[in-house]
Design an enzyme around this catalytic site. Structure first.
Site, PDB file in Angstrom:
ATOM      1  N   ASP A   1      -2.278   5.449  -5.996  1.00  0.00           N
ATOM      2  CA  ASP A   1      -3.057   6.058  -4.907  1.00  0.00           C
ATOM      3  C   ASP A   1      -3.964   7.173  -5.431  1.00  0.00           C
ATOM      4  O   ASP A   1      -3.639   7.847  -6.399  1.00  0.00           O
ATOM      5  CB  ASP A   1      -2.080   6.616  -3.854  1.00  0.00           C
ATOM      6  CG  ASP A   1      -2.772   6.875  -2.523  1.00  0.00           C
ATOM      7  OD1 ASP A   1      -3.864   6.322  -2.288  1.00  0.00           O
ATOM      8  OD2 ASP A   1      -2.212   7.647  -1.719  1.00  0.00           O
TER       9      ASP A   1
ATOM     10  N   ASN B   1      -4.928  -2.688   4.045  1.00  0.00           N
ATOM     11  CA  ASN B   1      -6.185  -2.301   3.382  1.00  0.00           C
ATOM     12  C   ASN B   1      -7.399  -3.108   3.866  1.00  0.00           C
ATOM     13  O   ASN B   1      -8.539  -2.744   3.585  1.00  0.00           O
ATOM     14  CB  ASN B   1      -6.060  -2.383   1.854  1.00  0.00           C
ATOM     15  CG  ASN B   1      -5.226  -1.270   1.247  1.00  0.00           C
ATOM     16  OD1 ASN B   1      -4.549  -1.470   0.240  1.00  0.00           O
ATOM     17  ND2 ASN B   1      -5.249  -0.070   1.836  1.00  0.00           N
TER      18      ASN B   1
HETATM   19  C1  IPE Z   1      -1.160   2.235  -0.390  1.00  0.00           C
HETATM   20  O1  IPE Z   1      -2.122   3.204  -0.412  1.00  0.00           O
HETATM   21  C2  IPE Z   1      -1.745   0.904  -0.775  1.00  0.00           C
HETATM   22  C3  IPE Z   1      -2.067   0.729  -2.186  1.00  0.00           C
HETATM   23  C4  IPE Z   1      -1.879   1.617  -3.132  1.00  0.00           C
HETATM   24  C5  IPE Z   1      -2.608  -0.550  -2.525  1.00  0.00           C
HETATM   25  P1  IPE Z   1      -3.010   3.571   0.877  1.00  0.00           P
HETATM   26  O2  IPE Z   1      -3.950   4.612   0.412  1.00  0.00           O
HETATM   27  O3  IPE Z   1      -3.577   2.343   1.464  1.00  0.00           O
HETATM   28  O4  IPE Z   1      -1.920   4.158   1.876  1.00  0.00           O
HETATM   29  P2  IPE Z   1      -2.094   5.191   3.070  1.00  0.00           P
HETATM   30  O5  IPE Z   1      -3.150   4.645   3.970  1.00  0.00           O
HETATM   31  O6  IPE Z   1      -2.501   6.497   2.468  1.00  0.00           O
HETATM   32  O7  IPE Z   1      -0.749   5.277   3.693  1.00  0.00           O
HETATM   33  C1  IPE Z   2      -5.656   3.541  -3.991  1.00  0.00           C
HETATM   34  O1  IPE Z   2      -6.620   4.530  -3.841  1.00  0.00           O
HETATM   35  C2  IPE Z   2      -6.250   2.180  -4.192  1.00  0.00           C
HETATM   36  C3  IPE Z   2      -6.024   1.232  -3.109  1.00  0.00           C
HETATM   37  C4  IPE Z   2      -5.501   1.483  -1.947  1.00  0.00           C
HETATM   38  C5  IPE Z   2      -6.473  -0.116  -3.350  1.00  0.00           C
HETATM   39  P1  IPE Z   2      -7.226   4.883  -2.405  1.00  0.00           P
HETATM   40  O2  IPE Z   2      -8.473   4.071  -2.227  1.00  0.00           O
HETATM   41  O3  IPE Z   2      -6.216   4.752  -1.360  1.00  0.00           O
HETATM   42  O4  IPE Z   2      -7.616   6.406  -2.640  1.00  0.00           O
HETATM   43  P2  IPE Z   2      -7.504   7.592  -1.605  1.00  0.00           P
HETATM   44  O5  IPE Z   2      -6.113   7.591  -1.073  1.00  0.00           O
HETATM   45  O6  IPE Z   2      -8.520   7.334  -0.541  1.00  0.00           O
HETATM   46  O7  IPE Z   2      -7.796   8.817  -2.407  1.00  0.00           O
HETATM   47 MG    MG Z   3      -4.901   6.049  -0.503  1.00  0.00          MG
END
Ligand code: IPE
Ligand code: IPE
Ligand code: MG
Length: 239
Positions: A18, A67
Site C-alpha cells: 500500500d 479496486n
Molecule cells: C488494499 O489496498 C489493496 C491492495 C493493496 C491491492 P487499498 O489501498 O485498496 O485499501 P484501502 O482502500 O486503503 O482499504
Molecule cells: C497500493 O497503493 C496499490 C494498489 C492498491 C493496487 P495505493 O494505490 O492504494 O496507494 P495509496 O493508498 O492511495 O497511497
Molecule cells: Mg491504498
C-alpha cells in the site's frame, strides 16, 4: 543482515502493498507512475524472500475486488503494468525456481490478462524453491463465498454430505488450497486494516505494519518485519 533467526522464519509471508498513490503525490507524479515505481519493490521483496531460503510462500495483494472503484485510467494502468511485469520478469522468476500461483476471481478479467496469468502458472508449475502467490481481482469475502458455493453445488449433486463440511473441507475449496496459513502479514504505509485480504488464512497471523510507502520498500524493510515477527510470542489460543 539484521539479527534474523534463520531457523524460525515465517513459512508464509503476505504483503498488502500500500502507498503507491501517496508516494506519487509526494513526488509530484501521477498515480500510474506511483504504481510503476512499486514494481521495483515487488522485485526486491521476491528476491529477499528467495534469498532467505525457508520462506515457502510470498503472497502479494496486487488488485482487490474493490479496486474496480478506481478510475478507468488507473485500473487500466495497473493491468498494463501487470502484463509488462510478467513479460519482463517471468523468466527470472522461473530461473529462480519460483512457482507462480494466482489467487482471485477469474470472471471480470480480460482475455489478455487471463492468458498472461495462465502462462505464468503453467510456465512455473514444476518449480519448488518458493511459491509466489499473487492476489488479483481478489477479495477475502469473495473467496469465502465462492468456496461456500462450491460446497453447496457438490452437496446438491450428492457428492458431499452436510456432516462432511468442516474447516478442512472448506479450506480445500479456497482459490489456492495448498497454501499454508499466513504467519506474517505486512502492510506498508502505516494503515492498520486488512482491506479484505486473505480473511480465512490470516486467523493467527502476526501483523506488522510499516510506515514506509510501498515504492520505497526494500529488502531491509522485509528483514525488519521478520525481526519484529520473531520477537512475538505466538500462542494460538493456548498459554
Ligand atoms: C488494499 O489496498 C489493496 C491492495 C493493496 C491491492 P487499498 O489501498 O485498496 O485499501 P484501502 O482502500 O486503503 O482499504
Ligand atoms: C497500493 O497503493 C496499490 C494498489 C492498491 C493496487 P495505493 O494505490 O492504494 O496507494 P495509496 O493508498 O492511495 O497511497
Ligand atoms: Mg491504498
Amino acid at each position: 543482515m539484521r539479527e534474523l533467526d534463520l531457523t524460525r522464519l515465517p513459512r508464509h509471508i503476505a504483503i498488502i502493498m500500500d502507498g503507491n498513490g501517496r508516494w506519487a503525490d509526494k513526488h509530484g507524479l501521477t498515480r500510474a507512475e506511483g504504481h510503476e515505481a512499486g514494481a521495483k519493490s515487488v522485485r526486491a521483496s521476491i528476491e529477499a524472500c528467495r534469498e532467505l531460503q525457508g520462506v515457502e510462500v510470498l503472497s502479494l495483494y496486487a488488485f482487490s475486488t474493490e479496486n474496480w472503484r478506481r478510475s478507468e485510467a488507473e485500473v487500466s494502468a495497473l493491468f498494463g503494468l501487470l502484463s509488462k511485469y510478467i513479460h519482463l520478469e517471468l523468466e527470472n522468476i522461473h530461473k529462480e525456481g519460483i512457482r507462480v500461483r494466482i489467487m482471485g476471481r477469474r470472471e471480470g478479467l480480460s482475455e489478455r490478462v487471463l492468458s498472461d496469468l495462465e502462462y505464468s502458472e503453467t510456465r512455473t508449475r514444476d518449480n519448488r524453491q518458493m511459491t509466489l502467490n499473487v492476489a488479483i481481482n481478489y477479495g477475502g469475502r469473495a473467496e469465502i463465498a465462492d468456496a461456500a458455493r462450491r460446497l453447496a453445488r457438490e452437496a446438491a449433486a450428492g457428492a458431499l454430505r452436510a456432516e462432511d463440511v468442516d474447516e478442512e473441507a472448506f479450506a480445500r475449496r479456497l482459490y489456492v488450497p495448498e497454501l499454508p496459513d499466513v504467519d506474517l502479514l505486512i502492510r506498508t504505509s502505516g494503515e492498520m486494516r486488512l482491506s479484505n485480504f486473505m480473511l480465512w488464512q490470516v486467523s493467527y497471523a502476526e501483523i506488522v505494519t510499516l510506515g514506509v510507502l510501498w515504492p520505497d520498500f526494500r529488502k531491509r524493510h522485509l528483514h525488519e518485519a521478520i525481526e519484529r515477527y520473531q520477537k512475538r510470542q505466538r500462542r494460538f489460543g493456548g498459554r
